[in-house]
Structures are given as structure tokens and as C-alpha cells.
Design a protein around this motif. Structure first.
Motif, mmCIF file in Angstrom:
data_model
loop_
_atom_site.group_PDB
_atom_site.id
_atom_site.type_symbol
_atom_site.label_atom_id
_atom_site.label_comp_id
_atom_site.label_asym_id
_atom_site.label_seq_id
_atom_site.Cartn_x
_atom_site.Cartn_y
_atom_site.Cartn_z
ATOM 1 N N PHE A 170 -12.870 -2.952 0.442
ATOM 2 C CA PHE A 170 -14.447 -3.178 0.730
ATOM 3 C C PHE A 170 -15.066 -2.913 -0.350
ATOM 4 O O PHE A 170 -15.447 -1.817 -0.736
ATOM 5 N N ALA A 171 -15.235 -3.901 -1.038
ATOM 6 C CA ALA A 171 -16.030 -3.779 -2.187
ATOM 7 C C ALA A 171 -17.380 -3.610 -1.936
ATOM 8 O O ALA A 171 -18.014 -4.351 -0.999
ATOM 9 N N GLY A 172 -18.194 -2.690 -2.876
ATOM 10 C CA GLY A 172 -19.457 -2.724 -2.924
ATOM 11 C C GLY A 172 -19.860 -1.730 -1.749
ATOM 12 O O GLY A 172 -21.124 -1.868 -1.130
ATOM 13 N N HIS A 173 -19.288 -1.093 -0.942
ATOM 14 C CA HIS A 173 -19.603 -0.376 0.238
ATOM 15 C C HIS A 173 -19.191 1.118 -0.044
ATOM 16 O O HIS A 173 -18.175 1.245 -0.835
ATOM 17 N N GLN A 174 -19.810 2.118 0.629
ATOM 18 C CA GLN A 174 -19.520 3.362 0.535
ATOM 19 C C GLN A 174 -19.516 4.060 1.931
ATOM 20 O O GLN A 174 -20.160 3.726 2.691
ATOM 21 N N ALA A 182 -11.054 -1.344 9.392
ATOM 22 C CA ALA A 182 -10.548 -0.765 8.012
ATOM 23 C C ALA A 182 -9.441 0.135 8.186
ATOM 24 O O ALA A 182 -9.100 0.857 9.339
ATOM 25 N N LEU A 183 -8.450 -0.033 7.177
ATOM 26 C CA LEU A 183 -7.170 0.933 7.141
ATOM 27 C C LEU A 183 -7.259 1.427 5.893
ATOM 28 O O LEU A 183 -7.540 1.021 4.648
ATOM 29 N N LYS A 186 -4.957 4.371 -2.408
ATOM 30 C CA LYS A 186 -5.875 5.302 -1.590
ATOM 31 C C LYS A 186 -7.311 4.435 -1.362
ATOM 32 O O LYS A 186 -8.142 4.971 -0.905
ATOM 33 N N ASP A 187 -7.134 2.998 -1.581
ATOM 34 C CA ASP A 187 -8.276 2.190 -1.034
ATOM 35 C C ASP A 187 -8.272 2.042 0.270
ATOM 36 O O ASP A 187 -7.374 2.236 1.217
ATOM 37 N N LEU A 213 0.706 -1.094 0.009
ATOM 38 C CA LEU A 213 -0.056 0.037 0.076
ATOM 39 C C LEU A 213 0.869 1.218 0.138
ATOM 40 O O LEU A 213 0.433 2.263 -0.608
ATOM 41 N N LEU A 214 2.026 1.191 0.685
ATOM 42 C CA LEU A 214 3.046 2.154 0.558
ATOM 43 C C LEU A 214 3.901 2.161 -0.450
ATOM 44 O O LEU A 214 5.219 2.931 -0.295
ATOM 45 N N ASP A 215 3.799 1.491 -1.667
ATOM 46 C CA ASP A 215 4.624 1.441 -2.645
ATOM 47 C C ASP A 215 5.897 0.982 -2.560
ATOM 48 O O ASP A 215 7.048 1.616 -2.733
ATOM 49 N N GLY A 216 5.790 0.108 -1.546
ATOM 50 C CA GLY A 216 7.255 -0.469 -1.422
ATOM 51 C C GLY A 216 7.899 -0.257 0.074
ATOM 52 O O GLY A 216 9.099 -0.251 0.193
#
Ligand SMILES: Nc1ncnc2c1ncn2[C@@H]1O[C@H](COP(=O)(O)OP(=O)(O)O)[C@@H](O)[C@H]1O
Ligand SMILES: [Mg+2]
Length: 258
Positions: free
Chosen positions: A228-232, A197-198, A210-211, A14-17
Motif C-alpha cells: 500500500f504505497a502512500g498510505h499510513q 491487506a496482509l 514487514k510490509d 514474504l516468508l523468505d522462501g
């Protein structure tokens, strides 16, 4: 610039390495979201996987509690402390501040003695006690972070967010500006299940995802999962059911403050 790996499954991607060497990262979240565990895992991986000695500073919990909880994840901190590769220190914000301002304070000596590369401060929330002035607090954090950077340390700071009410923003108004990276942790209720969630809110000088990711604390530590797919509205939205502190305690989802 060189990056170092946290070794926490999923986080470095997530932190690009990973985290830039000498950078500072705040892990911010409510009680029980795993901030202390993140910190301990960072130090433990540092020693066992990357051969980088580390210092763990605790303002709230006695070292014995840190050792005990770490052992439950299979991390034998005492063993590495005996080998001079990990140091767990219980101190106060005032002492830490004055030691860092001194020539050759205890952090300087530890870095010189055992070549520490990583440091965790758990949690900086107590540093709010040092001053009521936001501007001054920002200055305190700034010199703390720069002091550690000067010593060549890569830093993780944990910061506590109250569970149910907004705080007065003292930490956000000060720390958020001075650190390089912000990792934000949150409880979310999805279909009557409480999940964690993180998200990476900031990573200075680096690309970052950014996810909003699910993560879990298992018997082996923290592991970051899928989106978290399908949630807002996960980050900003209100859970549909208000969860009381009592319920959380009863369900064993958070621990009582010691
Ligand atoms: N051995 C373990 N196995 C699984 N989960 C654990 C274990 N130890 C602690 N946890 C979980 O970690 C949470 C506490 O994490 P901690 O790092 O102390 O949070 P924080 O510092 O944010 O308050 C507990 O609420 C529990 O859910
Ligand atoms: Mg903690």
C-alpha cells in the motif's frame, strides 16, 4: 531446516522462501478475508504442485461446501480425495483433541496411510469452547501444535477475528505465543474502495517482510500484490467511513454465516 512452499502467489517470498517444515502458521482475519481459501489453496497446491498429500479439517463448514467453493477456483478436491491424496474431515474441536491425545488416533492413521505432509484446521476459533481459561487454552493449542509437529505435518490454522468489535483476546493470548508464524488479514478502506491487506506479524527463526501488502481473491484463488504505497495507519488505523455488516453483506463482500 527445510522450507516448504505454500505455492500461494507472493506469500512464500514474504516468508523468505516459504514455511519451515513442521512449523505452524496461523492465518488470522475477519470473516470473508479468505482464510478458508488460503487453507484450501495450501492443501491443493501441496498435492498438485509439490506432491505432498494433505488433510483439511473443518469445524464449521460441511465438506460439501468446501468441495463446492474449491471447485469455483478450479480445484477439484474430490478427484484428489479419490486418489488418496487429500482428505477433508468434518469434526469437532473435542474429537480432534482427544484423537491427537490417543495412541494411533485418526490423524496418526492418516499420516501413516497416505503420508500426509500438510494439515489445515479451519478454524481454531471454535476451540475456545474447550475452556474459558486462557492459560489452559494456551496449553490446548500447545499440545495440538506439538502433536501435529510430532507427526511431521506442516500446519496452517485459521483464526477468526470479529468484524467490528475487538474480541476478548482469548486466541491472541494463547495462540499467538505458541505458533511459529502469524499471517494477519484485514479489510481497509482506501479512497472509498474496500481492499484487503496482509502482513506477516511473526515468522519464528526466519527473516520475513514487514510490509503491508494488498491481496486479492480472484477466480484462481489468492494472489498477493504490491504494498500500500502512500498510505499510513493501515494496520492500526480506523477506516474513515464506518462500514456496517449489512452493507458488506449487500455488497456481497462477505458471506452470510451458514
Ligand atoms: N470463486 C471466487 N472468485 C472470486 N472470489 C471468491 C470466490 N469464492 C470466494 N471468493 C471471495 O472469497 C471470500 C470468502 O473467502 P473465505 O476463504 O471463505 O473467507 P473466510 O474463511 O476468511 O471467511 C468471499 O467473500 C469472496 O469475496
Ligand atoms: Mg472460513
Amino acid at each position: 531446516m527445510k522450507k516448504i512452499l505454500s505455492g500461494i502467489p507472493g506469500l512464500d517470498e514474504l516468508l523468505d522462501g516459504g514455511l519451515y517444515e513442521r512449523s505452524s502458521t496461523v492465518i488470522s482475519g475477519p470473516p470473508g478475508t479468505g482464510k478458508t481459501t488460503f487453507g484450501v489453496q495450501f492443501i491443493y497446491n501441496g498435492v498438485t504442485v509439490y506432491n505432498e498429500p494433505g488433510i483439511f479439517i473443518t469445524f464449521e463448514e460441511f465438506p460439501e461446501i468446501i468441495y463446492r467453493d474449491a471447485m469455483n477456483f478450479g480445484w477439484d478436491l474430490k478427484k484428489y480425495e479419490a486418489e488418496g491424496k487429500i482428505k477433508v474431515i468434518f469434526t469437532s474441536p473435542a474429537v480432534l483433541k482427544s484423537e491427537l491425545e490417543k495412541e494411533n488416533g485418526f490423524i496418526d492413521r492418516l499420516v501413516a496411510e497416505f503420508d500426509a505432509k500438510r494439515i489445515v484446521i479451519d478454524s481454531v476459533t471454535l476451540m475456545e469452547q474447550l475452556t474459558t481459561d486462557h492459560q489452559e487454552l494456551r496449553q490446548v493449542f500447545n499440545s495440538l501444535i506439538n502433536g501435529l509437529k510430532r507427526l511431521g505435518l506442516t500446519t496452517i490454522l485459521t483464526s477468526e477475528i470479529p468484524l467490528f468489535f475487538g474480541n476478548d483476546g482469548a486466541i491472541e493470548a494463547s495462540l499467538g505465543f505458541v505458533v511459529d508464524n502469524i499471517v494477519f488479514l484485514k479489510y481497509v478502506e482506501i479512497e472509498s474502495e474496500l481492499e484487503t491487506a496482509l502482513t506477516i506479524l511473526k515468522a519464528r527463526g526466519s527473516k520475513h517482510a514487514k510490509d503491508i501488502r494488498k491481496y486479492k481473491i480472484t477466480g484462481k484463488g489468492i494472489k498477493i500484490d504490491t504494498k500500500f504505497a502512500g498510505h499510513q495507519g493501515i494496520l492500526t488505523g480506523f477506516p474513515s467511513r464506518l462500514i456496517s455488516g449489512k452493507t458488506l453483506l449487500e455488497e456481497g463482500l462477505i458471506r452470510k454465516k451458514r
